[in-house]
Design an enzyme around this catalytic site. Structure first.
Site, PDB file in Angstrom:
ATOM      1  N   ILE A  24      32.962   7.602  -8.517  1.00  0.00           N
ATOM      2  CA  ILE A  24      32.890   8.125  -7.157  1.00  0.00           C
ATOM      3  C   ILE A  24      34.119   8.981  -6.851  1.00  0.00           C
ATOM      4  O   ILE A  24      35.200   8.744  -7.370  1.00  0.00           O
ATOM      5  CB  ILE A  24      32.721   6.997  -6.107  1.00  0.00           C
ATOM      6  CG1 ILE A  24      33.942   6.077  -6.068  1.00  0.00           C
ATOM      7  CG2 ILE A  24      31.463   6.186  -6.386  1.00  0.00           C
ATOM      8  CD1 ILE A  24      33.896   5.070  -4.939  1.00  0.00           C
ATOM      9  N   CYS A  25      33.895   9.995  -6.025  1.00  0.00           N
ATOM     10  CA  CYS A  25      34.941  10.966  -5.695  1.00  0.00           C
ATOM     11  C   CYS A  25      35.844  10.379  -4.616  1.00  0.00           C
ATOM     12  O   CYS A  25      35.427  10.193  -3.488  1.00  0.00           O
ATOM     13  CB  CYS A  25      34.271  12.254  -5.210  1.00  0.00           C
ATOM     14  SG  CYS A  25      35.377  13.572  -4.754  1.00  0.00           S
ATOM     15  N   LEU A  26      37.097  10.055  -4.996  1.00  0.00           N
ATOM     16  CA  LEU A  26      37.991   9.373  -4.053  1.00  0.00           C
ATOM     17  C   LEU A  26      39.183  10.223  -3.637  1.00  0.00           C
ATOM     18  O   LEU A  26      40.005   9.787  -2.850  1.00  0.00           O
ATOM     19  CB  LEU A  26      38.528   8.093  -4.703  1.00  0.00           C
ATOM     20  CG  LEU A  26      37.519   6.984  -4.994  1.00  0.00           C
ATOM     21  CD1 LEU A  26      38.176   5.880  -5.799  1.00  0.00           C
ATOM     22  CD2 LEU A  26      36.960   6.425  -3.705  1.00  0.00           C
TER      23      LEU A  26
END
Lengths: 201, 401
Positions: free
Chosen positions: A147-149
């Site tokens: 996931i893009c954090l």
């Protein structure tokens, strides 16, 4: 720090995400800024003490124990608040983690498998949490379903090295991501409830 | 309708054709059409058939003393994506001795907005696809590939060992490590490895919105390591209000990546062959065509144990060196006997400006990506308690919840 209450789940986000959520997720029950005391009472994920990664042979077991203690407390708190939304377990050496997380929407429960490695650079760098089954369904993901954090979480993590642990990554990284992305994926028909899937087949 | 016999004959014919094509393919893998044989010694002879003539001409032009020495050098390229693949191609064309490539990704059609890889390579591992293309371009280069993620415990030791023994003859470390990765985790992993091995490396990066980039030379102990300060970003002068990130994680342009790869390899050549000046930090802002440079001193409070160790070693080395006699240039003050027009010279930077700059230690147009950890602030948040429970008990407890 801002707090969002969404279907009984409390999510902490930074200013930018807060603004975006407010704009794009009008269904949120309430959005409010919280003071430090409320934040503490609501989150209740104990901070960690030992600054050690998996390459520190001597100190890693101590850190790993702290990780477990912190996670156990967090899950217990969630259960007590009727807000149980994830489970995790790890390999024996604590470098590989896997489990499940749930997202509630319209009284339906959506379940996803999660997994991540503890990088050699931990805790300077946060674990990269992945939901492999969503790989390719959203652009807010890197290869392998990570996931893009970058935006909402990494600056926060960097500020709190080495006090933040896996529990914080789950609460402050995965939590807001699910809250933003899953409703969007459901509305696009890319994520279906398991009953719906069964009907189709 | 065709009879079974006819169909059988057709299958036989197709099988024969397939076998022939397979044989042709296999032959091509060995020596692809148009490839040249290996060249034992770099020649400066200016003929159409000499792939090194224009490079060796650098000597005649007085730019490089000993260009052929490039064949003794070994460079590790970590990350063979938009920047790394172009970097590897440039070094291959320059005739580098040995390249060691690390990546765990596969070529995808989504990579086609960048240079180097081709659509027919999609599905292949990046290192394998790169090795094929590169050894075709220049068979003199030794190319070693590693298809794994360096940040995991399972691979990190092998990564360090490869750096430590990666010289052209395998009897010493690589001459330089080039970081062409696209994430903070991998950069920190390279940083940890290089601090521990006292290995010089150059970091490179392109911003997620594709309009800025940078390169940074790290000499452990001598210049700032990647963990000495939060990552730097080049100011893009985009109004935050108009900056949109809806629905995507990253954009990329072949131009920005090409520019950054060019800057990276240019400084690599200068570093290896000892010409010109190697820039310690060079930023690139595409929207303004602005290239800030700066010098970065290591942080004596760096959280990397090995960075601190290297800093101590470097200070010792400096102290042991005989002091160079610094000849102070005596500046003659220009005195004008008369000042008919009452002209006064004023310092260009105002005092406020200069204090701000020295506080931050950053050149104009460069800022930190995020704040440093705040240790001074006393946190009243709950801290994890001590426990006598064993690891197994805790694992069982979490699982049993």
């Amino acid at each position: 720090m801002y707090c969002i209450v969404k279907e009984k789940r409390i999510i902490y986000v930074n200013k930018e995400i807060y603004a975006k959520l407010w704009k794009y997720q009008p269904s949120l029950t309430s959005i409010k800024m919280v003071d430090a005391a409320t934040k503490k009472a609501l989150s209740g994920i104990p901070l960690l003490k030992t600054n050690a990664g998996p390459r520190d042979k001597d100190l890693w077991p101590t850190r790993l124990k702290e990780e477990y203690m912190s996670l156990i407390k967090y899950v217990e708190n969630n259960k007590a608040a009727d807000n149980d939304w994830f489970r995790l377990e790890s390999s024996k050496d604590g470098t590989r983690w896997f489990g499940k997380c749930w997202h509630m929407q319209d009284f339906l429960k959506y379940e996803f498998d999660i997994e991540f490695d503890i990088p050699v650079t931990y805790p300077v760098t946060a674990p990269e949490i992945a939901i492999p089954e969503l790989d390719g369904k959203t652009a807010k993901m890197y290869r392998g379903g990570k996931i893009c954090l970058t935006d909402h979480f990494k600056p926060l993590w960097a500020k709190n090295v080495p006090k933040f642990g896996i529990g914080h990554a789950i609460a402050l990284g995965l939590g807001p991501w699910l809250a933003v992305e899953i409703p969007d994926l459901i509305s696009k028909g890319l994520v279906k409830h398991k009953d719906e899937k069964e009907e189709e087949t | 309708m065709a009879s079974i016999q006819e169909l059988k004959a057709k299958i036989k014919q197709l099988e024969d054709e397939l076998a022939l094509e397979k044989r042709r393919n296999a032959e091509q893998v060995g020596t692809p059409a148009g490839s040249r044989g290996k060249i034992a010694k770099m020649s400066a002879e200016v003929v159409d058939s000499n792939p090194y003539s224009r490079l060796m001409a650098l000597k005649r032009m007085g730019i490089v003393d000993n260009y052929e020495k490039i064949r003794d050098y070994s460079v590790a390229v970590v990350g063979v994506g938009g920047v790394g693949s172009v970097t590897a191609e440039m070094l291959t064309r320059c005739g580098i001795g040995k390249l060691i490539l690390f990546d765990y990704d596969k070529v995808e059609l989504a990579n086609m907005n960048r240079l180097f890889f081709q659509p027919h390579q999609s599905g292949m591992s990046k290192v394998e696809a790169a090795q094929k293309t590169l050894s075709f371009i220049n068979p003199d280069v030794i190319i070693e590939t590693h298809n794994y993620n360096i940040t995991t415990m399972a691979n990190f030791d092998n990564f360090m060992e490869t750096i430590r023994t990666g010289s052209i003859n395998g009897d010493g470390p690589v001459d330089l490590v080039l970081s062409c990765v696209d994430n903070f985790e991998a950069r920190m992993a390279i940083n940890d490895a290089c601090n521990e091995l006292a290995q010089n490396w150059i970091e490179s990066g392109v911003s997620e919105n594709a309009v800025s980039g940078h390169i940074q030379l790290v000499k452990p102990g001598e210049t700032a390591c990647f963990g000495c300060a939060p990552p730097l970003v080049v100011a893009e002068n985009i109004d935050e209000k108009t900056l949109k990130r809806e629905g995507v994680c990253a954009a990329s342009l072949p131009t920005t990546m090409g520019v950054v790869a060019g800057l990276l390899v240019q400084n690599t050549l200068k570093y290896l062959l000892g010409f010109g000046n190697v820039t310690e930090y060079l930023g690139y802002s595409a929207l303004q065509d602005f290239f800030p440079t700066m010098v970065m001193k290591p942080n004596s409070q760096c959280s990397s144990r090995y960075c601190i160790k290297r800093q101590e070693e470097f200070q010792k080395k400096l102290a042991a060196q005989p002091k160079e006699e610094i000849q102070e240039e005596v500046k003659e003050e220009i005195k004008h006997d008369s000042n008919e027009w009452a002209i006064e010279l004023v310092d260009e930077t105002s005092p406020e400006e200069s204090t701000e700059k020295s506080d931050e230690n950053l050149a104009t147009g460069i800022k930190y990506r995020y704040d440093r950890p705040d240790d001074t602030k006393t946190d009243d948040s709950e801290v994890v308690a001590d426990t006598d429970e064993s690891m197994d008990d805790l694992m069982a407890k979490l699982k049993g919840l």
